[in-house]
Design a protein around this motif. Sequence first.
Motif, PDB file in Angstrom:
ATOM      1  N   GLU A 155      -7.308   0.602   1.704  1.00 41.20           N
ATOM      2  CA  GLU A 155      -8.142  -0.175   2.628  1.00 41.20           C
ATOM      3  C   GLU A 155      -9.436  -0.577   1.926  1.00 41.20           C
ATOM      4  O   GLU A 155     -10.036   0.244   1.229  1.00 41.20           O
ATOM      5  N   GLY A 156      -9.856  -1.825   2.088  1.00 43.95           N
ATOM      6  CA  GLY A 156     -11.098  -2.270   1.454  1.00 43.95           C
ATOM      7  C   GLY A 156     -10.874  -2.825   0.049  1.00 43.95           C
ATOM      8  O   GLY A 156     -11.782  -3.383  -0.559  1.00 43.95           O
ATOM      9  N   GLU A 157      -9.668  -2.643  -0.515  1.00 44.15           N
ATOM     10  CA  GLU A 157      -9.380  -3.163  -1.865  1.00 44.15           C
ATOM     11  C   GLU A 157      -9.044  -4.655  -1.782  1.00 44.15           C
ATOM     12  O   GLU A 157      -8.657  -5.159  -0.733  1.00 44.15           O
ATOM     13  N   SER A 158      -9.145  -5.315  -2.946  1.00 37.86           N
ATOM     14  CA  SER A 158      -8.848  -6.753  -2.949  1.00 37.86           C
ATOM     15  C   SER A 158      -7.337  -7.019  -3.017  1.00 37.86           C
ATOM     16  O   SER A 158      -6.879  -8.124  -2.730  1.00 37.86           O
ATOM     17  N   VAL A 159      -6.586  -5.977  -3.402  1.00 41.19           N
ATOM     18  CA  VAL A 159      -5.118  -6.086  -3.405  1.00 41.19           C
ATOM     19  C   VAL A 159      -4.584  -4.887  -2.629  1.00 41.19           C
ATOM     20  O   VAL A 159      -5.011  -3.756  -2.862  1.00 41.19           O
ATOM     21  N   ARG A 160      -3.680  -5.118  -1.675  1.00 44.35           N
ATOM     22  CA  ARG A 160      -3.123  -3.996  -0.902  1.00 44.35           C
ATOM     23  C   ARG A 160      -1.604  -4.073  -0.865  1.00 44.35           C
ATOM     24  O   ARG A 160      -1.020  -5.158  -0.839  1.00 44.35           O
ATOM     25  N   LEU A 161      -0.990  -2.882  -0.856  1.00 51.96           N
ATOM     26  CA  LEU A 161       0.468  -2.812  -0.810  1.00 51.96           C
ATOM     27  C   LEU A 161       0.951  -3.087   0.621  1.00 51.96           C
ATOM     28  O   LEU A 161       0.500  -2.437   1.568  1.00 51.96           O
ATOM     29  N   MET A 162       1.848  -4.061   0.753  1.00 52.88           N
ATOM     30  CA  MET A 162       2.426  -4.380   2.061  1.00 52.88           C
ATOM     31  C   MET A 162       3.950  -4.295   1.955  1.00 52.88           C
ATOM     32  O   MET A 162       4.499  -4.368   0.858  1.00 52.88           O
ATOM     33  N   TYR A 163       4.607  -4.123   3.101  1.00 55.15           N
ATOM     34  CA  TYR A 163       6.066  -4.011   3.067  1.00 55.15           C
ATOM     35  C   TYR A 163       6.683  -4.718   4.271  1.00 55.15           C
ATOM     36  O   TYR A 163       6.037  -4.946   5.283  1.00 55.15           O
ATOM     37  N   PHE A 164       7.970  -5.033   4.099  1.00 54.01           N
ATOM     38  CA  PHE A 164       8.776  -5.626   5.179  1.00 54.01           C
ATOM     39  C   PHE A 164      10.085  -4.853   5.242  1.00 54.01           C
ATOM     40  O   PHE A 164      10.710  -4.597   4.195  1.00 54.01           O
ATOM     41  N   GLY A 221       5.627 -10.888   9.104  1.00 52.54           N
ATOM     42  CA  GLY A 221       6.268  -9.624   9.475  1.00 52.54           C
ATOM     43  C   GLY A 221       6.008  -8.466   8.521  1.00 52.54           C
ATOM     44  O   GLY A 221       6.606  -7.395   8.685  1.00 52.54           O
ATOM     45  N   PHE A 222       5.132  -8.648   7.518  1.00 59.90           N
ATOM     46  CA  PHE A 222       4.802  -7.553   6.602  1.00 59.90           C
ATOM     47  C   PHE A 222       3.729  -6.674   7.252  1.00 59.90           C
ATOM     48  O   PHE A 222       2.962  -7.122   8.106  1.00 59.90           O
ATOM     49  N   GLU A 223       3.687  -5.405   6.799  1.00 53.95           N
ATOM     50  CA  GLU A 223       2.654  -4.482   7.286  1.00 53.95           C
ATOM     51  C   GLU A 223       2.040  -3.763   6.103  1.00 53.95           C
ATOM     52  O   GLU A 223       2.656  -3.670   5.032  1.00 53.95           O
ATOM     53  N   PHE A 224       0.851  -3.210   6.307  1.00 56.56           N
ATOM     54  CA  PHE A 224       0.233  -2.399   5.257  1.00 56.56           C
ATOM     55  C   PHE A 224       0.935  -1.054   5.217  1.00 56.56           C
ATOM     56  O   PHE A 224       1.257  -0.487   6.258  1.00 56.56           O
TER      57      PHE A 224
END
Length: 181
Positions: A164-173, A155-158
Amino acid sequence: MNLEALTPTKLSHDYEIKNFDCGDVDLNVFLLNDAKNYLNELMSITYVIEYENQIIAYFCLLNDKVVFDTLDTQEKSLWNRFNRRNQIPNSKRRKNYPAAKIGRLAVTKDFKGGGIGRFIINMIQSIILKKMDIACRFITVDAYRDAFGFYLKNGFEFLSTEDEGESVRLMYFDLKNIILS
Ligand SMILES: CC(C)(COP(=O)(O)OP(=O)(O)OC[C@H]1O[C@@H](n2cnc3c(N)ncnc32)[C@H](O)[C@@H]1OP(=O)(O)O)[C@@H](O)C(=O)NCCC(=O)NCCS
């Protein structure tokens, strides 16, 4: 394994960590060498999950905020969409919102794919919702590329397209999804 029987133990200074291997060196080293230092500095709280006297998973929690701080027009429209998507009333829209961050989350190699990761996400949601002494709307995580799929399934989203394209991305719920469900 009965997942319901698994409970989180807050790491304390006298807790002895013998070994841990989730297949990611940084995550292993953090638990073995650094988790207690973070606790000392009040920078993050680590919870371990034990099964048959060994640690089979751990996660860390700390305070955070979801923030909009760019002049980029595309990001601005994404932030407006974020507000609409999470149904934040116009009068309550801000440039940042209170959040709790999953600092780290790892399951040992032997126990991956058995539903423990998902169980821990549910556990984290209840820990935060139960301790609502301080308001917290979102859960955030700096997700590793290999784990994007895991968080999306939970259920997390960017948050942004800037990473975008990075190896680590911030996601949230959005925790309100649970309160409303
Ligand atoms: C990512 C991790 C925490 C997932 O834990 P897990 O116990 O293996 O996951 P679960 O068994 O609960 O999986 C839940 C769902 O997510 C899916 N999933 C698990 N890992 C996935 C991945 N890396 N990519 C895509 N989907 C994944 C599972 O297939 C399952 O989906 P399903 O219910 O449709 O079958 C674990 O693999 C891990 O510790 N990885 C190494 C460290 C890491 O990357 N941590 C995240 C740092 S941000």
